[in-house]
Scaffold this motif. Structure first.
Motif, PDB file in Angstrom:
ATOM      1  N   GLU A 188      -7.979  -6.322  81.030  1.00  0.00           N
ATOM      2  CA  GLU A 188      -9.130  -5.835  80.277  1.00  0.00           C
ATOM      3  C   GLU A 188      -8.661  -5.371  78.902  1.00  0.00           C
ATOM      4  OE1 GLU A 188     -12.747  -2.540  80.630  1.00  0.00           O
ATOM      5  OE2 GLU A 188     -11.054  -2.488  82.022  1.00  0.00           O
ATOM      6  N   LEU A 189      -9.166  -6.016  77.862  1.00  0.00           N
ATOM      7  CA  LEU A 189      -8.833  -5.632  76.492  1.00  0.00           C
ATOM      8  C   LEU A 189      -9.909  -4.697  75.972  1.00  0.00           C
ATOM      9  CD1 LEU A 189      -7.709  -9.116  75.110  1.00  0.00           C
ATOM     10  CD2 LEU A 189      -6.354  -7.371  76.273  1.00  0.00           C
ATOM     11  N   ASP A 190      -9.490  -3.726  75.185  1.00  0.00           N
ATOM     12  CA  ASP A 190     -10.426  -2.687  74.749  1.00  0.00           C
ATOM     13  C   ASP A 190     -10.273  -2.429  73.262  1.00  0.00           C
ATOM     14  OD1 ASP A 190     -12.343  -0.662  74.987  1.00  0.00           O
ATOM     15  OD2 ASP A 190     -10.830   0.864  75.346  1.00  0.00           O
ATOM     16  N   TYR A 191     -11.385  -2.169  72.605  1.00  0.00           N
ATOM     17  CA  TYR A 191     -11.365  -1.705  71.216  1.00  0.00           C
ATOM     18  C   TYR A 191     -11.351  -0.179  71.244  1.00  0.00           C
ATOM     19  CZ  TYR A 191     -12.843  -6.395  69.724  1.00  0.00           C
ATOM     20  OH  TYR A 191     -12.921  -7.748  69.486  1.00  0.00           O
ATOM     21  N   ALA A 192     -10.276   0.416  70.728  1.00  0.00           N
ATOM     22  CA  ALA A 192     -10.153   1.880  70.768  1.00  0.00           C
ATOM     23  C   ALA A 192     -11.023   2.523  69.695  1.00  0.00           C
ATOM     24  CB  ALA A 192      -8.687   2.286  70.573  1.00  0.00           C
ATOM     25  N   GLY A 193     -11.834   3.506  70.109  1.00  0.00           N
ATOM     26  CA  GLY A 193     -12.660   4.238  69.152  1.00  0.00           C
ATOM     27  C   GLY A 193     -13.571   3.328  68.354  1.00  0.00           C
ATOM     28  N   MET A 198     -16.125   1.589  63.299  1.00  0.00           N
ATOM     29  CA  MET A 198     -17.167   0.779  62.679  1.00  0.00           C
ATOM     30  C   MET A 198     -17.895   1.568  61.589  1.00  0.00           C
ATOM     31  SD  MET A 198     -18.645  -1.248  66.016  1.00  0.00           S
ATOM     32  CE  MET A 198     -19.956  -2.105  65.169  1.00  0.00           C
ATOM     33  N   LEU A 199     -18.110   2.863  61.822  1.00  0.00           N
ATOM     34  CA  LEU A 199     -18.736   3.686  60.796  1.00  0.00           C
ATOM     35  C   LEU A 199     -17.869   3.731  59.533  1.00  0.00           C
ATOM     36  CD1 LEU A 199     -20.235   6.740  62.751  1.00  0.00           C
ATOM     37  CD2 LEU A 199     -21.460   4.821  61.726  1.00  0.00           C
ATOM     38  N   GLU A 203     -18.474   2.059  55.593  1.00  0.00           N
ATOM     39  CA  GLU A 203     -18.249   2.802  54.352  1.00  0.00           C
ATOM     40  C   GLU A 203     -17.159   2.150  53.509  1.00  0.00           C
ATOM     41  OE1 GLU A 203     -19.926   5.604  53.258  1.00  0.00           O
ATOM     42  OE2 GLU A 203     -21.273   5.224  54.962  1.00  0.00           O
ATOM     43  N   GLY A 204     -16.663   0.985  53.978  1.00  0.00           N
ATOM     44  CA  GLY A 204     -15.625   0.277  53.224  1.00  0.00           C
ATOM     45  C   GLY A 204     -14.233   0.825  53.423  1.00  0.00           C
ATOM     46  N   MET A 205     -14.015   1.570  54.535  1.00  0.00           N
ATOM     47  CA  MET A 205     -12.704   2.173  54.795  1.00  0.00           C
ATOM     48  C   MET A 205     -12.163   1.686  56.134  1.00  0.00           C
ATOM     49  SD  MET A 205     -13.273   6.116  53.544  1.00  0.00           S
ATOM     50  CE  MET A 205     -14.984   6.275  54.057  1.00  0.00           C
ATOM     51  N   ASN A 206     -10.842   1.617  56.225  1.00  0.00           N
ATOM     52  CA  ASN A 206     -10.198   1.211  57.469  1.00  0.00           C
ATOM     53  C   ASN A 206      -9.496   2.427  58.064  1.00  0.00           C
ATOM     54  OD1 ASN A 206      -9.323  -0.317  59.573  1.00  0.00           O
ATOM     55  ND2 ASN A 206      -7.897  -1.572  58.404  1.00  0.00           N
ATOM     56  N   TYR A 207      -9.920   2.851  59.251  1.00  0.00           N
ATOM     57  CA  TYR A 207      -9.368   4.054  59.879  1.00  0.00           C
ATOM     58  C   TYR A 207      -8.372   3.627  60.955  1.00  0.00           C
ATOM     59  CZ  TYR A 207      -9.194   8.734  61.874  1.00  0.00           C
ATOM     60  OH  TYR A 207      -8.773   9.960  62.308  1.00  0.00           O
ATOM     61  N   HIS A 310     -13.773  14.166  60.338  1.00  0.00           N
ATOM     62  CA  HIS A 310     -14.283  12.862  59.899  1.00  0.00           C
ATOM     63  C   HIS A 310     -15.352  13.063  58.822  1.00  0.00           C
ATOM     64  CE1 HIS A 310     -12.119  10.654  63.019  1.00  0.00           C
ATOM     65  NE2 HIS A 310     -12.518  11.571  63.899  1.00  0.00           N
ATOM     66  N   LYS A 311     -15.005  13.841  57.810  1.00  0.00           N
ATOM     67  CA  LYS A 311     -15.996  14.178  56.789  1.00  0.00           C
ATOM     68  C   LYS A 311     -16.473  12.955  56.009  1.00  0.00           C
ATOM     69  CE  LYS A 311     -12.362  15.637  53.544  1.00  0.00           C
ATOM     70  NZ  LYS A 311     -11.861  16.775  52.732  1.00  0.00           N
ATOM     71  N   ALA A 312     -15.666  11.875  55.974  1.00  0.00           N
ATOM     72  CA  ALA A 312     -16.060  10.674  55.234  1.00  0.00           C
ATOM     73  C   ALA A 312     -17.250   9.968  55.879  1.00  0.00           C
ATOM     74  CB  ALA A 312     -14.875   9.708  55.126  1.00  0.00           C
ATOM     75  N   ILE A 313     -17.449  10.186  57.172  1.00  0.00           N
ATOM     76  CA  ILE A 313     -18.572   9.537  57.870  1.00  0.00           C
ATOM     77  C   ILE A 313     -19.502  10.557  58.507  1.00  0.00           C
ATOM     78  CG2 ILE A 313     -17.340   7.372  58.332  1.00  0.00           C
ATOM     79  CD1 ILE A 313     -16.836   8.444  61.199  1.00  0.00           C
ATOM     80  N   ALA A 314     -19.260  11.847  58.270  1.00  0.00           N
ATOM     81  CA  ALA A 314     -20.047  12.906  58.923  1.00  0.00           C
ATOM     82  C   ALA A 314     -21.530  12.805  58.592  1.00  0.00           C
ATOM     83  CB  ALA A 314     -19.511  14.281  58.535  1.00  0.00           C
ATOM     84  N   HIS A 315     -21.850  12.224  57.430  1.00  0.00           N
ATOM     85  CA  HIS A 315     -23.266  12.085  57.064  1.00  0.00           C
ATOM     86  C   HIS A 315     -23.990  11.090  57.963  1.00  0.00           C
ATOM     87  CE1 HIS A 315     -21.137   8.895  54.922  1.00  0.00           C
ATOM     88  NE2 HIS A 315     -22.284   8.240  54.825  1.00  0.00           N
TER      89      HIS A 315
END
Length: 346
Positions: A188-193, A198-199, A203-207, A310-315
């Motif tokens: 089983e492969l999983d995408y973490a978080g 995606m949020l 916003e154009g950022m890679n976390y 996560h203030k960059a996406i908190a909105h």
């Protein structure tokens, strides 16, 4: 009534479980049900465990050896597949008619139909995990996934793909690890978080970091220590809080939903108990409560901490973004299904 009880017994045996039933005399066909149950108990087909008077628990019937001879490993042997609407559009909780010629509806329907046909040609099995011992009983049960997609309000919201009554989505994590396709093991492969990342992407950022590690990276994993266990429980609470926060309409409703996630009962919008959780859902509730109890953390503080970390996406928190993100990940899933279905691979 006999046929219904036998059907329920086969379903219970498939899951190594029991039949729950009510002894309230206000239910339809009460006397007939009680007579049939009494007769099956008397001849040794079922064992009855009655709930205490005035209890919220239902009574239970356990299949005995004579009945176990009728055990089926393929659910379609006693519950043939029904015609399932491959595309469901729900508005205000009700399934409504949709335009089958809508491009999204057509794309999903075509791929899901093909995937269902491919899956049905394979024997997909898993090992049942015992409720009592958490070990495996050695039985293989067959999975019969029938994919369908559920959209909310329109085709731009939700759209996630579900596997149906006999699919794999309700299996415990340890059970999923035992899934085989015609005897071939799977991983089983999983995408973490996923949704948090995606949020950031929107916003154009890679976390790159662990989005749920609000207290910093984990302690060394070997040897296993109490501090690691505590960190894992804190991370679990952060994971639940953040995913609920992304879906919720407000921070306050997110905190309430987090607290409700520890409940071992399903509840309705009024907060009334409707049914006891089982399987994976029950395990998740118990693990979350244990983390809540042992860490001493409270979800209100975690929600506030998530917004700071996560203030960059908190909105985007508390803005019901979940159904938008689910629509994107549903299309990712559909691409995967389409890729393999075209090769005849389940």
């Amino acid at each position: 009534v006999i046929e219904l009880i036998l059907h329920a017994a086969k379903w219970a045996m498939l899951k190594n479980g029991t039949i729950r039933y009510s002894r309230r005399n206000s239910q339809p066909n009460y006397r007939i049900i009680m007579q049939v149950v009494a007769a099956m108990v008397e001849v040794g087909l079922l064992k009855e465990t009655r709930s205490a008077r005035m209890s919220n628990m239902e009574s239970r019937l356990t299949p005995l050896e004579e009945l176990l001879r009728l055990k089926e490993t393929d659910p379609w042997a006693f519950s043939p597949p029904l015609d399932v609407e491959l595309i469901q559009l729900r508005q205000e909780g009700m399934i409504v008619k949709h335009n089958p010629n809508d491009p999204t509806a057509k794309l999903f329907a075509k791929t899901l139909k093909q995937s269902n046909e491919v899956n049905a040609a394979y024997e997909i099995t898993y090992d049942i995990q015992s409720e009592a011992t958490s070990g495996f009983e050695g039985d293989h049960s067959r999975l019969r996934p029938v994919y369908h997609a559920v959209f909310l309000e329109d085709f731009d919201h939700h759209g996630r793909i579900y596997t149906g009554l006999f699919g794999h989505q309700a299996l415990r994590g340890q059970e999923r690890k035992t899934i085989r396709f015609d005897g071939e093991p799977s991983v089983e492969l999983d995408y973490a978080g996923l949704h948090t990342r995606m949020l950031y992407h929107l916003e154009g950022m890679n976390y790159r970091n662990d989005p749920y590690a609000l207290w910093g990276p984990s302690p060394p994993k070997t040897p296993r220590t109490k501090s690691l266990r505590r960190w894992e429980q804190k991370r679990l609470m952060a994971k639940v809080a953040m995913n609920i926060l992304i879906n919720a309409r407000s921070a306050a409703s997110a905190v309430s939903a987090c607290n409700n996630a520890m409940n071992t009962w399903w509840t309705n919008e009024k907060g009334e108990r409707t049914a006891k959780k089982e399987g994976k859902a029950l395990d998740d509730a118990r693990n979350l409560y244990e983390a809540w109890e042992r860490t001493g953390l409270r979800f209100k503080g975690i929600v506030e901490m998530a917004s700071v970390n996560h203030k960059a996406i908190a909105h985007k928190f508390g803005k019901s973004m979940g159904n938008v993100l689910m629509n994107i990940d549903a299309r990712i899933c559909l691409n995967v299904l389409d890729h393999f279905a075209n090769q005849g691979v389940p």
